[in-house]
Write a protein that holds these residues in place. Sequence first.
Motif, PDB file in Angstrom:
ATOM      1  N   MET A   1       0.822  -1.210   0.000  1.00 26.52           N
ATOM      2  CA  MET A   1       0.000   0.000   0.000  1.00 26.52           C
ATOM      3  C   MET A   1       0.853   1.254   0.000  1.00 26.52           C
ATOM      4  SD  MET A   1      -3.145  -0.630  -0.287  1.00 26.52           S
ATOM      5  CE  MET A   1      -3.882   0.888   0.281  1.00 26.52           C
ATOM      6  N   ARG A   2       1.990   1.217   0.725  1.00 22.08           N
ATOM      7  CA  ARG A   2       2.833   2.400   0.811  1.00 22.08           C
ATOM      8  C   ARG A   2       3.406   2.757  -0.560  1.00 22.08           C
ATOM      9  NH1 ARG A   2       6.696   2.359   5.651  1.00 22.08           N
ATOM     10  NH2 ARG A   2       4.814   3.132   6.634  1.00 22.08           N
ATOM     11  N   ARG A   3       3.866   1.737  -1.316  1.00 17.13           N
ATOM     12  CA  ARG A   3       4.438   1.990  -2.632  1.00 17.13           C
ATOM     13  C   ARG A   3       3.383   2.532  -3.598  1.00 17.13           C
ATOM     14  NH1 ARG A   3       9.615   2.735  -1.764  1.00 17.13           N
ATOM     15  NH2 ARG A   3      10.491   1.012  -0.563  1.00 17.13           N
ATOM     16  N   LEU A   4       2.184   2.003  -3.516  1.00 18.86           N
ATOM     17  CA  LEU A   4       1.105   2.479  -4.369  1.00 18.86           C
ATOM     18  C   LEU A   4       0.784   3.930  -4.046  1.00 18.86           C
ATOM     19  CD1 LEU A   4      -0.992   1.759  -6.508  1.00 18.86           C
ATOM     20  CD2 LEU A   4      -2.531   1.059  -4.662  1.00 18.86           C
ATOM     21  N   PHE A   5       0.781   4.254  -2.759  1.00 15.82           N
ATOM     22  CA  PHE A   5       0.507   5.634  -2.341  1.00 15.82           C
ATOM     23  C   PHE A   5       1.572   6.573  -2.883  1.00 15.82           C
ATOM     24  CE2 PHE A   5       1.271   9.091   0.666  1.00 15.82           C
ATOM     25  CZ  PHE A   5       0.041   9.690   0.639  1.00 15.82           C
ATOM     26  N   CYS A   6       2.826   6.105  -2.884  1.00  9.65           N
ATOM     27  CA  CYS A   6       3.920   6.927  -3.384  1.00  9.65           C
ATOM     28  C   CYS A   6       3.679   7.331  -4.831  1.00  9.65           C
ATOM     29  CB  CYS A   6       5.247   6.167  -3.277  1.00  9.65           C
ATOM     30  SG  CYS A   6       5.750   5.820  -1.603  1.00  9.65           S
ATOM     31  N   PHE A   7       3.148   6.385  -5.633  1.00  9.26           N
ATOM     32  CA  PHE A   7       2.933   6.661  -7.041  1.00  9.26           C
ATOM     33  C   PHE A   7       1.950   7.811  -7.226  1.00  9.26           C
ATOM     34  CE2 PHE A   7       0.419   5.985 -10.887  1.00  9.26           C
ATOM     35  CZ  PHE A   7       1.413   6.034 -11.851  1.00  9.26           C
ATOM     36  N   PHE A   8       0.894   7.819  -6.454  1.00 10.01           N
ATOM     37  CA  PHE A   8      -0.113   8.863  -6.600  1.00 10.01           C
ATOM     38  C   PHE A   8       0.318  10.197  -6.006  1.00 10.01           C
ATOM     39  CE2 PHE A   8      -2.897   5.129  -7.127  1.00 10.01           C
ATOM     40  CZ  PHE A   8      -3.397   5.451  -8.368  1.00 10.01           C
ATOM     41  N   ALA A   9       1.321  10.178  -5.136  1.00  9.10           N
ATOM     42  CA  ALA A   9       1.788  11.431  -4.540  1.00  9.10           C
ATOM     43  C   ALA A   9       2.759  12.167  -5.433  1.00  9.10           C
ATOM     44  CB  ALA A   9       2.467  11.150  -3.196  1.00  9.10           C
ATOM     45  N   ILE A  10       3.135  11.566  -6.557  1.00 11.59           N
ATOM     46  CA  ILE A  10       4.134  12.154  -7.439  1.00 11.59           C
ATOM     47  C   ILE A  10       3.628  13.468  -8.028  1.00 11.59           C
ATOM     48  CG2 ILE A  10       3.363  11.085  -9.592  1.00 11.59           C
ATOM     49  CD1 ILE A  10       6.277  10.355 -10.134  1.00 11.59           C
TER      50      ILE A  10
ATOM     51  N   THR B   1       8.949  11.629   2.191  1.00 13.57           N
ATOM     52  CA  THR B   1       7.745  12.077   2.892  1.00 13.57           C
ATOM     53  C   THR B   1       7.498  11.222   4.124  1.00 13.57           C
ATOM     54  OG1 THR B   1       6.698  12.867   0.851  1.00 13.57           O
ATOM     55  CG2 THR B   1       5.251  12.436   2.702  1.00 13.57           C
ATOM     56  N   ILE B   2       7.059  11.870   5.187  1.00 14.89           N
ATOM     57  CA  ILE B   2       6.551  11.161   6.353  1.00 14.89           C
ATOM     58  C   ILE B   2       5.142  11.660   6.622  1.00 14.89           C
ATOM     59  CG2 ILE B   2       7.564  12.806   8.024  1.00 14.89           C
ATOM     60  CD1 ILE B   2       8.050  10.359   9.858  1.00 14.89           C
ATOM     61  N   THR B   3       4.203  10.739   6.781  1.00 13.25           N
ATOM     62  CA  THR B   3       2.812  11.106   7.008  1.00 13.25           C
ATOM     63  C   THR B   3       2.077   9.924   7.624  1.00 13.25           C
ATOM     64  OG1 THR B   3       0.814  12.032   5.969  1.00 13.25           O
ATOM     65  CG2 THR B   3       2.035  10.373   4.713  1.00 13.25           C
ATOM     66  N   SER B   4       0.835  10.152   8.013  1.00 12.09           N
ATOM     67  CA  SER B   4      -0.035   9.093   8.512  1.00 12.09           C
ATOM     68  C   SER B   4      -1.471   9.602   8.472  1.00 12.09           C
ATOM     69  CB  SER B   4       0.364   8.684   9.929  1.00 12.09           C
ATOM     70  OG  SER B   4      -0.231   7.457  10.291  1.00 12.09           O
ATOM     71  N   ASN B   5      -2.403   8.712   8.659  1.00 11.65           N
ATOM     72  CA  ASN B   5      -3.807   9.111   8.577  1.00 11.65           C
ATOM     73  C   ASN B   5      -4.246   9.978   9.746  1.00 11.65           C
ATOM     74  OD1 ASN B   5      -4.419   7.865   6.132  1.00 11.65           O
ATOM     75  ND2 ASN B   5      -4.750   5.886   7.111  1.00 11.65           N
TER      76      ASN B   5
ATOM     77  N   TYR C   1       9.122   7.549   3.596  1.00 13.68           N
ATOM     78  CA  TYR C   1       9.324   6.753   2.382  1.00 13.68           C
ATOM     79  C   TYR C   1       9.841   7.683   1.290  1.00 13.68           C
ATOM     80  CZ  TYR C   1       4.740   8.737   1.271  1.00 13.68           C
ATOM     81  OH  TYR C   1       3.705   9.594   1.056  1.00 13.68           O
ATOM     82  N   ALA C   2      10.448   7.105   0.249  1.00 14.70           N
ATOM     83  CA  ALA C   2      11.069   7.907  -0.805  1.00 14.70           C
ATOM     84  C   ALA C   2      10.724   7.340  -2.174  1.00 14.70           C
ATOM     85  CB  ALA C   2      12.586   7.934  -0.618  1.00 14.70           C
ATOM     86  N   PHE C   3      10.724   8.212  -3.182  1.00 13.25           N
ATOM     87  CA  PHE C   3      10.525   7.786  -4.559  1.00 13.25           C
ATOM     88  C   PHE C   3      11.130   8.833  -5.490  1.00 13.25           C
ATOM     89  CE2 PHE C   3       6.821  10.160  -3.241  1.00 13.25           C
ATOM     90  CZ  PHE C   3       6.536  11.001  -4.301  1.00 13.25           C
TER      91      PHE C   3
END
Length: 800
Positions: free
Chosen positions: A1-10, A749-753, A770-772
């Motif tokens: 889920m974290r990697r998928l979230f990274c993609f949309f945060a680009i 980025t560091i974040t949480s719900n 996490y980083a991308f």
Amino acid sequence: MRRLFCFFAIAVSIFVFSVDYELFIDLDRKGPQISPALYGIFIEDINHGIDGGLYSELVRNRSFEHTNPLEGWLINIEGQANAVIESVDPIGEQNKNYMKISIRDEKSKVILSNAGYDGFSLEKNKNYLFSVFAKGRSKLNIILHNAGIIYANVCLEIDSNNWRKYELELFPAEKCENAVFSIEINEPSDVSLDMISLISPNSWNKIMRNDLVEMLQNLQPGFMRFPGGCLVEGYNLENAYRWKDTIGPVEYRKTKANLWGYYQSYGVGFHEYFLLCEHLSSEPVPVVNAGISCQVRGAQFCPVDQIDEWVQDALDLIEYANGSTSTVWGNKRMINGHEKPFNLKYLGIGNENWGEEYQNRFKIFQQVIKEKYPDIKLIFSCPPEYEGPIFDEAITWAKSNGIQIIDEHIYAPFEWFLANADRYDSYDRNGPKVMIGEYACHVSGRRNNLQAALAEAAFMTGLERNSDVVVMASYAPLFNRVGWSQWTPDLIWFDASRVYGTPSYYVQKMFSTNPGDVIIYSILSPEDQPIISGMAGLGSWKTQVEFDHIKISNFEKILLYDDFAKNEKTWQSYRGIWKIDNGVLKQTSLGEDRRAYFGEKNWTDYAIEVRARKISGTEGFLVFFGVKDDQNYYCWNIGGWNNSISAVQKSINGEKMILAGTKPLKIDTNKWYDIRIELNGENIKCYLNRQLIHDINDFYQYKPLYQVCSYDYESGDIILKVVNPWPNDKTVKIEFNRKINLHHTRTITITSNSYADENSFIAPENVFPYAFISEPENPFIYIFKKYSVTILRMNVNDNQ
């Protein structure tokens, strides 16, 4: 889920989203150079951060020197045997106590057991270094065990009537999380034991826990402040930290009770501190006592005519760190195993000290040290308050007495950090530099959660942007051993075998490993224009007062007028005894924080005029404005702090801060004063008897985003740090002043719900960066997620 979230945060195309804000970066407008030592660490032995923590020693009270010499030990005696504490012929004067064991026959025995700090964590087949100083004749069975299971057992023969050090290694056959260490003697013996030690195998230089050192190394700290903190001061001068007690062979170091309620072995002393600084490539910033014990706890002052001893300690420390081996203390450094100097540049004099007593002593230190070591930069202690009259007086004194660096300590709520991100924008560029030796956000329950980390990150954007003034900053405290705590929150939590970083730790790491070399101008627009709005009010604090002829107008018309000639209530009271009597409004209670409100919450750009008289009590008047509710308001405190100063205060969710300093002012009893306050946008003007006392622009406002931009010469990276502490995503168009080629962007980025989210032993990476990599264009749009800290490293170096 974290990697998928990274993609949309680009970063996304500028044609896809409407934007909330625009961030403009002017690459040709450079700001101050960023201090290479800006982000550091502060190590103090609180929460068993060193003894029971960083120090690799597993045995608690190894030398029997605690007030209760058997603290940490369990003794089992069977038959004709005895085990007593003696001090007749010790190893040395600094270590007088030892255990003397006598066993008269083969049916008797003595077992000494020590569980350290809630048990030892054993790893299979790792070598645990046991050592003991002993004299006499005996055979010792050295055992690691738990619940009847023996994990290691080695026999050691003691065969000398003189004190001698014995060493051996133990290799546990299996892993165990809560083992006990025991010495069993079961034959006729007369033996004395001292300095009973067991060193963990996972140790840097057989001194410090590898995992904790690694956590520090990952921060890449620019400096390291040590050893305190209140620890330096002691609860009296006898208890003060003396660095000379902490060097040399550990058996000759003095075990000492510290201010935080437990004992220090000094196994990690000043020599080990310098070694750790060298290992981490951190500037050492030691602190010495100024001849004053802890002022917060009621100070004991060394007489000025006897201060030479304390000054000499400081001189000798510099010589120990920097002196050639031909000097007395430089030679001691060489004997202790380090021929090369440690290159000390900074020295703190005192901790959280203030007032004339401290200033007089500091001047002596300053004069003597500068005469011999002119290149050493001395650090002047500020009081524990970070605003108010005592703080203001300290800053004024520092500016007029050649102080190079001041040490501020800030422990404040979430609201304060967000409202004070620009605190250092207005600091005097020709005044002292600032080290923030201790700071942390204290949220509700003083939790180590994401909310606290977000507030600290917002504040840190201001520190970095003002790095021409703020040269060093360190979170505090650093360590907390679970179950042995005196203070929260803390940066790093650990137990016998595990460690995790808090969200604040990862924010510190993000900033400290991505600093840049120079600030680049950046501005976010639109930023909400601050307008002061809300009700007006009158009040007092431990004082009986009278008010007359209140008029509130918006410069075009009168919004409210009351001469209190009629018994008509135009106010609403909040605490206090309020009544109209003989044409004046009286408040007759001597309690704290008595208030009455007038008007509407939507009032803006208005003026308050009122007459006021003090009848009795310890202070003056309170005049409120911009009142939203009982927790959110402004207040002109006239004759506050025991009727000594005037200050404009702002309260955000109950946390009060002072806007733009204080001024000396006293209110006379039974004298009428004319008070006028004018509000215009964010500007506040306060008049007393027609004399302007304060003219303030309230820049202490929340921002939609907090950001700072820098450039790294070596990598060619533009480094943009953005903090979104709010519960909504923010869509931002990022644009540069000229066309550039962005080769790639690394995003961290560091974040949480939820901003209440924390890390733990069970979920150590619950809140984790996490980083991308992306390849945005110029301009581009970025969505900064709610409750997030984001770093964009945008590479523009054609050679990369």
